[in-house]
Write an enzyme that holds these catalytic residues in place. Structure first.
Site, mmCIF file in Angstrom:
data_model
loop_
_atom_site.group_PDB
_atom_site.id
_atom_site.type_symbol
_atom_site.label_atom_id
_atom_site.label_comp_id
_atom_site.label_asym_id
_atom_site.label_seq_id
_atom_site.Cartn_x
_atom_site.Cartn_y
_atom_site.Cartn_z
ATOM 1 C CE LYS A 79 -4.558 0.725 0.529
ATOM 2 N NZ LYS A 79 -5.722 -0.055 0.107
ATOM 3 N N GLY A 179 -24.019 3.632 3.297
ATOM 4 C CA GLY A 179 -23.161 4.191 2.249
ATOM 5 C C GLY A 179 -23.583 3.650 0.893
ATOM 6 C CB VAL A 180 -26.150 4.183 -1.412
ATOM 7 C CG1 VAL A 180 -26.847 3.077 -0.647
ATOM 8 C CG2 VAL A 180 -26.671 5.552 -0.959
ATOM 9 N N GLY A 181 -22.521 4.719 -2.258
ATOM 10 C CA GLY A 181 -21.669 5.283 -3.294
ATOM 11 C C GLY A 181 -21.549 4.267 -4.426
ATOM 12 C CB VAL A 183 -19.245 -0.741 -3.475
ATOM 13 C CG1 VAL A 183 -19.558 -2.205 -3.202
ATOM 14 C CG2 VAL A 183 -17.831 -0.600 -4.025
HETATM 15 P P1 NAD Z 1 -17.696 5.816 -2.486
HETATM 16 O O1 NAD Z 1 -16.904 6.971 -2.002
HETATM 17 O O2 NAD Z 1 -18.200 5.808 -3.900
HETATM 18 O O3 NAD Z 1 -18.983 5.603 -1.536
HETATM 19 C C1 NAD Z 1 -18.947 5.710 -0.154
HETATM 20 C C2 NAD Z 1 -20.268 6.350 0.269
HETATM 21 O O4 NAD Z 1 -20.356 6.309 1.691
HETATM 22 C C3 NAD Z 1 -20.403 7.808 -0.144
HETATM 23 O O5 NAD Z 1 -21.625 8.009 -0.829
HETATM 24 C C4 NAD Z 1 -20.341 8.560 1.176
HETATM 25 O O6 NAD Z 1 -21.143 9.749 1.172
HETATM 26 C C5 NAD Z 1 -20.907 7.536 2.128
HETATM 27 N N1 NAD Z 1 -20.540 7.716 3.541
HETATM 28 C C6 NAD Z 1 -19.379 8.164 4.072
HETATM 29 N N2 NAD Z 1 -19.445 8.152 5.413
HETATM 30 C C7 NAD Z 1 -20.665 7.673 5.739
HETATM 31 C C8 NAD Z 1 -21.320 7.398 6.957
HETATM 32 N N3 NAD Z 1 -20.728 7.623 8.138
HETATM 33 N N4 NAD Z 1 -22.581 6.900 6.912
HETATM 34 C C9 NAD Z 1 -23.187 6.668 5.745
HETATM 35 N N5 NAD Z 1 -22.618 6.911 4.542
HETATM 36 C C10 NAD Z 1 -21.364 7.403 4.543
HETATM 37 O O7 NAD Z 1 -16.808 4.540 -2.179
HETATM 38 P P2 NAD Z 1 -16.962 3.075 -2.796
HETATM 39 O O8 NAD Z 1 -16.013 2.927 -3.911
HETATM 40 O O9 NAD Z 1 -18.398 2.759 -2.984
HETATM 41 O O10 NAD Z 1 -16.370 2.199 -1.590
HETATM 42 C C11 NAD Z 1 -17.121 1.972 -0.425
HETATM 43 C C12 NAD Z 1 -16.251 1.191 0.570
HETATM 44 O O11 NAD Z 1 -15.858 -0.046 -0.015
HETATM 45 C C13 NAD Z 1 -14.946 1.897 0.958
HETATM 46 O O12 NAD Z 1 -14.634 1.577 2.293
HETATM 47 C C14 NAD Z 1 -13.916 1.265 0.035
HETATM 48 O O13 NAD Z 1 -12.617 1.306 0.594
HETATM 49 C C15 NAD Z 1 -14.430 -0.160 -0.037
HETATM 50 N N6 NAD Z 1 -14.017 -0.869 -1.251
HETATM 51 C C16 NAD Z 1 -14.384 -0.388 -2.472
HETATM 52 C C17 NAD Z 1 -14.002 -1.097 -3.619
HETATM 53 C C18 NAD Z 1 -14.398 -0.616 -4.988
HETATM 54 O O14 NAD Z 1 -14.285 -1.402 -5.955
HETATM 55 N N7 NAD Z 1 -14.880 0.612 -5.150
HETATM 56 C C19 NAD Z 1 -13.252 -2.267 -3.505
HETATM 57 C C20 NAD Z 1 -12.906 -2.741 -2.237
HETATM 58 C C21 NAD Z 1 -13.296 -2.025 -1.106
#
Ligand code: NAD
Length: 356
Positions: A79, A179-181, A183
């Site tokens: 990392k 969290g509905v980003g 993923v």
């Molecule tokens: P993202 O930034 O697109 O979505 C995260 C969402 O969580 C955002 O909409 C944000 O507003 C929301 N959020 C933040 N704090 C919050 C809280 N306290 N309560 C509720 N919602 C909250 O990120 P992502 O790419 O969807 O990833 C989500 C998680 O999965 C992260 O921890 C990331 O490290 C992990 N992850 C992602 C991937 C990937 O392929 N994107 C792969 C492995 C792990």
């Protein structure tokens, strides 16, 4: 002091990278190359102290080692962290300086996107080194890994529910998605298609509304999600969501989501087990993203990645069974299975390959 930290984590190498002209201050941790080159994202964020940055990069790199080992990949764990504000401190010079530092490691570490970095940053790094994945398709990169990560979470959730709730599928279950980003939203679509009842919450209200416009669900205050009475809690926001008191208040029966480092410490998994809440270890559940970029590094196609992502369900099932049989937490069982594979494969070196 740093040597003690490195040895405590069992890491191989820590490299400090600097370029005073651009302000680059980065730390790269190679935790293990026993199974192959160390692959892991580059996080860009402010740290209170340099010590915090080194501690974070070592912890994250170690997690990548287990993630790659359990996904059956020929990759190690590493990392990078860049100390600074991703909103103001990025520049072409900084990325290219960072790229040159990565290049100097000769492929022992391969970088990728993470919190605070994006595809455009990876494209910039690519101008200085080939040891980067997650670049734009025009630069030979794969697409956004998030949809495939959601497929892996979905596979793990089905395995968890079958094991713990004795249910053949997810239909009719109440799932809370925190969290509905990228993923979380993709996961909501998969769960809705299964006939789940969904409650979602996001600190970004617009993100929650966007999902609610296309998927039948209730929107809850994100602060209430962790105490919501539901079958499955899917943490898909940030890490560190479950500590001792959080576990006490939890009313879900299964925890299975994409967020990295959901537990503040590994032994929080023991508290979950004591309360008979099944915890699906995050580094297994969310390994779809790593599998996706590993495919890019190794030149494999989408089918190769999908086969491995679909196998996440079987890996999760195996972990649940071992944890039960050995009366240990699922987090410990997962780490021990990963360490066993690393030991088994890395000692293959005793069988010499012929000179090529
Ligand atoms: P993202 O930034 O697109 O979505 C995260 C969402 O969580 C955002 O909409 C944000 O507003 C929301 N959020 C933040 N704090 C919050 C809280 N306290 N309560 C509720 N919602 C909250 O990120 P992502 O790419 O969807 O990833 C989500 C998680 O999965 C992260 O921890 C990331 O490290 C992990 N992850 C992602 C991937 C990937 O392929 N994107 C792969 C492995 C792990």
């Amino acid at each position: 002091m740093y040597f003690e930290m490195i040895e405590d984590r069992g890491a191989e190498q820590v490299t400090f990278c600097s370029d005073p002209v651009s302000g680059l201050r980065a730390v790269v941790a190679v935790h293990s190359t026993a199974l192959g080159p160390a692959l892991g994202g580059c996080r860009f964020q402010p740290y209170e102290t340099e010590l915090d940055a080194v501690d974070d990069v070592l912890r994250l790199a170690e997690g990548m080692t287990y993630k790659a080992a359990l996904a059956g990949l020929d990759l190690g764990g590493g990392k990078a962290v860049i100390l600074g504000d991703p909103g103001t401190d990025k520049s072409e010079r900084l990325w290219r300086a960072f790229g040159r530092h990565i290049d100097s490691l000769g492929g022992r570490y391969v970088t990728a996107e993470d919190v605070g970095t994006d595809r455009a940053d990876m494209d910039m790094i690519r101008r200085e080194t080939r040891w980067v994945v997650g670049t734009s398709p025009a630069m030979g990169g794969a697409d956004d890994p998030s949809p495939i990560t959601a497929v892996g979470v979905h596979a793990a959730m089905k395995a968890a529910v079958a094991h713990h709730l004795d249910q053949p599928g997810l239909a009719g279950l109440h799932v809370a998605v925190q969290g509905v980003g990228k993923v979380g939203s993709a996961l909501c679509h998969l769960l809705a298609a299964d006939g789940c009842r969904l409650t979602i919450g996001d600190v970004n209200a617009a993100a929650a509304r966007r999902v609610a416009a296309t998927v039948p669900c209730e929107i809850a205050d994100p602060a209430d999600l962790l105490t919501l009475a539901c079958d499955v809690l899917a943490p898909c926001a940030l890490g560190g969501v479950l500590d001792d008191s959080g576990v006490d208040r939890l009313r879900a029966r299964v925890v299975c989501g994409s967020a990295n480092n959901q537990l503040v410490r590994e032994d929080v998994a023991d508290l979950l087990a004591k309360r008979e809440i099944l915890y699906a270890p995050d580094f297994v559940v969310n390994s779809g993203g790593l599998i996706h970029v590993a495919g890019e590094l190794l030149g494999r196609d989408r089918r190769w990645a999908m086969d491995r992502v679909e196998a996440i369900g079987a890996t999760a099932r195996h972990i649940f069974e071992i944890a039960e049989a050995e009366a240990v937490s699922t987090a410990l069982a997962a780490r021990e299975i990963a360490e066993a594979r690393i030991r088994e494969i890395s000692t293959l070196e005793s069988i010499r390959r012929p000179a090529r």
